[in-house]
Enzyme design. Structure first.
Site, short mmCIF file in Angstrom:
data_model
loop_
_atom_site.label_atom_id
_atom_site.label_comp_id
_atom_site.label_asym_id
_atom_site.label_seq_id
_atom_site.Cartn_x
_atom_site.Cartn_y
_atom_site.Cartn_z
N HIS A 40 -17.46 5.53 -0.75
CA HIS A 40 -16.47 4.68 -1.43
C HIS A 40 -17.06 4.47 -2.82
CE1 HIS A 40 -14.08 0.84 -1.79
NE2 HIS A 40 -14.90 1.03 -2.75
N HIS A 68 -16.30 -2.57 7.20
CA HIS A 68 -15.56 -2.39 6.13
C HIS A 68 -15.74 -3.47 4.83
CE1 HIS A 68 -13.61 0.61 8.16
NE2 HIS A 68 -13.10 -0.39 9.11
N LYS A 111 0.83 -1.16 -0.03
CA LYS A 111 -0.10 -0.04 -0.03
C LYS A 111 0.98 1.29 0.16
CE LYS A 111 -4.38 -1.38 1.34
NZ LYS A 111 -5.75 -1.30 2.13
N VAL A 115 -15.97 -8.77 -6.82
CA VAL A 115 -17.40 -9.34 -6.60
C VAL A 115 -18.26 -8.57 -7.33
CG1 VAL A 115 -19.14 -9.85 -4.76
CG2 VAL A 115 -16.62 -10.13 -4.10
N GLU A 132 -2.60 7.92 7.58
CA GLU A 132 -3.17 8.90 6.58
C GLU A 132 -4.46 9.62 7.46
OE1 GLU A 132 -4.14 6.17 3.43
OE2 GLU A 132 -6.24 5.93 3.92
N LYS A 133 -4.65 10.58 6.75
CA LYS A 133 -5.82 11.35 7.07
C LYS A 133 -7.18 10.57 7.14
CE LYS A 133 -8.18 15.35 8.07
NZ LYS A 133 -7.94 15.77 9.56
N ARG A 172 -7.73 -7.48 -10.04
CA ARG A 172 -8.42 -8.83 -10.20
C ARG A 172 -9.78 -8.23 -10.67
NH1 ARG A 172 -11.63 -8.01 -5.75
NH2 ARG A 172 -10.73 -7.38 -3.98
P1 ADP Z 1 -8.56 -2.94 2.81
O1 ADP Z 1 -7.37 -3.12 1.93
O2 ADP Z 1 -8.14 -3.60 4.20
O3 ADP Z 1 -9.82 -3.16 2.47
P2 ADP Z 1 -8.96 0.01 2.34
O4 ADP Z 1 -7.89 0.80 2.29
O5 ADP Z 1 -9.39 -0.52 1.14
O6 ADP Z 1 -8.41 -1.21 3.13
O7 ADP Z 1 -9.97 0.60 3.14
C1 ADP Z 1 -11.10 -0.27 3.55
C2 ADP Z 1 -12.25 0.67 4.11
O8 ADP Z 1 -11.80 1.54 5.09
C3 ADP Z 1 -12.77 1.59 3.17
O9 ADP Z 1 -13.57 1.24 2.23
C4 ADP Z 1 -13.05 2.72 4.07
O10 ADP Z 1 -14.49 2.45 4.39
C5 ADP Z 1 -12.31 2.64 5.27
N1 ADP Z 1 -11.15 3.76 4.99
C6 ADP Z 1 -9.97 3.40 4.53
N2 ADP Z 1 -9.21 4.64 4.69
C7 ADP Z 1 -10.07 5.62 5.14
C8 ADP Z 1 -9.74 7.08 5.37
N3 ADP Z 1 -8.61 7.50 5.15
N4 ADP Z 1 -10.70 7.59 5.94
C9 ADP Z 1 -11.91 7.04 6.07
N5 ADP Z 1 -12.20 5.92 5.81
C10 ADP Z 1 -11.15 5.07 5.42
#
Ligand code: ADP
Length: 497
Positions: A207, A233, A115, A293, A199-200, A290
């Protein structure tokens, strides 16, 4: 490529078998001991047992999958999603065995899998990322000053993350250190790598993700999917397009996604996930290298078969998508039907599928990997099927989904069907007023409610009674048929015999 081994199970394996057959390719199913009688096995041209139910000894075993490819004479491998789909080493092993890998290059999988590396690359490519670290954090002091610089709340995330694991939201400085420790140890347990970054934390974003398709000559986007309806999530409902995305915003986000894919030399189908803030700014979250779903909602509004495109691209053919700008047509919604028991804290429910009546009719697509007699176990993901609808606009799509959910009868395991009914009936959802914290605020929708449950149980009882009567070849009800609901419908059917 003539014969494709599908290194997966369940609905996506069946989905890929279907695409292979439409493309004139033979399909080889693999199955664990638990999946011998699964629909994907019956639909394929060949089936190879690859081991016991435990995924590590079957669907996650690269040697067993390669042996199965060799034994069945397969010359291509489609990984589906989950399992080994985003394992660069698997893509390399498939290549190394002289087989065609139906997916992106291993280098693209690797670049997007880390990441912080992905964030660095995206920043360099001009793709907006969430403000924060572009390398794993080295110590608590560095974390503290970075958090102060970008401002609380922040979110601590695992560098090797996935599936929402190893993430902690931090609202104040004193919570930071415990969060780093907790996220780090969860990351180590889940991914074998304790590195974290921060991160912030974006407040109440949506999403929104962009579907990308790339062949040797072109990289295009196929618009967005709105996936804000999430529990812990995990996505539960997806739609295309999004109420929050205008044509101009779609082009801006689409251009960012195409830049992201191009920056890593992407081929095949992939998805760039973004957080879309209330003020319209959007930030790259990650790229899923990939098929996803929720790909069917895009297929329905763009009139494309994404798996077929993956097969074409892997064969070195150009994608069959036009190069002029594409526009979504109508509205599509997907509900993930999972074997999670709302009455039991959404814990997985297990058992045998005793009865199944999938919904049908106009605009309804049922992508399922289960059938009557199959056992739902704890070995695999709890998603049983996806119910997808298309309609000319969003209100009609919601009404159609509501109708289809009412037609669906599944007996044997507890599911989240009632939740989906309540969501379709919900005014805020109908207004499109959602963000990723929607279900945190509206946990009432997750709880079983007598009215929805009574309605669904009635449908189950009617379907079972109808089935029993059919088997016994005798009429069941002799009511005059003016009743409403499932019993009334059944009575009218009986009256026509
Ligand atoms: P993973 O790879 O574990 O799925 P992601 O980075 O895709 O992690 O984040 C999964 C979910 O977490 C996102 O869909 C969102 O709901 C929440 N999320 C991730 N990063 C942030 C952020 N910076 N601010 C708010 N919500 C976040």
């Amino acid at each position: 490529m003539k014969r494709v081994l599908i290194a997966n199970r369940g609905e996506i394996a069946l989905r890929i078998v279907r695409a292979c057959h439409e493309e004139g390719l033979e399909a080889v199913a693999v199955h664990s001991a638990a999946d011998r009688t699964s629909p994907h096995v019956r639909a394929a041209d060949f089936a190879v047992p690859i081991g016991p139910a435990s995924p590590t000894e079957s669907y996650l075993s690269i040697p067993r999958l390669l042996e199965a490819a060799e034994a069945s004479g397969a010359d291509g491998v489609h990984p589906g999603y989950g399992f080994l789909a985003e394992r660069a080493a698997f893509a390399e092993a498939v290549d190394g065995a002289g087989l065609t890998w139906i997916g992106p290059p291993a280098s693209a999988i690797r670049a997007m899998g880390d990441k912080t590396e992905a964030r660095r690359r995206m920043e360099a490519a001009g793709v907006p990322i969430v403000p924060g670290a572009v390398a794993p954090l080295t110590d608590a002091g560095a974390a503290r000053s970075l958090a102060e610089q970008i401002g609380y709340p922040v979110i601590v995330k695992a560098a090797a993350g996935g599936g929402g694991k190893g993430m902690r939201v931090v609202t104040a400085a004193e919570e930071l250190e415990p969060a780093l420790v907790a996220a780090g140890s969860e990351a180590l347990k889940s991914f074998g790598d304790a590195s974290v970054y921060l991160e912030k934390f974006i407040e109440r974003p949506r999403h929104v993700e962009i579907q990308v398709l790339a062949d040797a000559a072109r990289t295009v986007h196929l618009g967005e999917r709105e996936c804000s309806i999430q529990r812990r999530h995990q996505k539960l409902v997806e739609e295309a397009p999004s109420v929050a995305v205008s044509d101009t915003r779609r082009e801006r986000m689409g251009a960012a996604a195409v830049a992201a894919a191009s920056a890593v030399g992407y081929r095949s189908a992939g998805t760039c996930e973004f957080l879309l803030a209330a003020d319209g700014s959007f930030y790259f979250l990650e790229m899923n290298t990939r098929i996803q779903v929720e790909h069917p909602v895009t297929e329905l509004v763009y009139g494309v078969d994404l798996v077929r495109e993956q097969l074409r691209i892997a064969r070195g053919l150009p994608m069959s998508v036009a190069s002029r700008p594409l526009h979504p047509r109508g509205w599509a919604i997907e509900c993930r039907l999972t074997s999670e028991d709302p009455a039991n804290g959404f814990l997985p429910s297990t058992g045998r599928i005793e009865y199944l009546r999938p919904p049908a009719g106009p605009g309804v697509r049922w992508d399922s990997g289960i059938d009557v007699g199959n056992d739902v176990t704890l070995y695999y993901d709890s998603m049983l099927a996806k119910l997808i609808v298309w309609a000319p606009d969003r209100p009609q799509a919601i009404a159609r989904m509501r109708r289809a959910l009412e037609e669906l009868v599944l007996v044997g395991v507890a599911t989240n069907q009632g939740f989906h009914v309540r969501l379709m009936d919900d005014e805020a959802f109908q207004q499109g007023d959602v963000d990723i914290q929607f279900l945190d605020r509206r946990s009432d929708l997750l709880e079983p409610r007598p009215d929805t449950d009574r309605e669904l149980q009635l449908a189950v009882a009617a379907a079972l009674a109808e089935d029993a009567a059919r088997r016994a070849r005798r009429p069941l009800v002799t009511a005059d048929g003016d009743g409403s609901g499932a019993w009334g419908r059944l009575a009218r059917q009986e009256a026509l015999r």
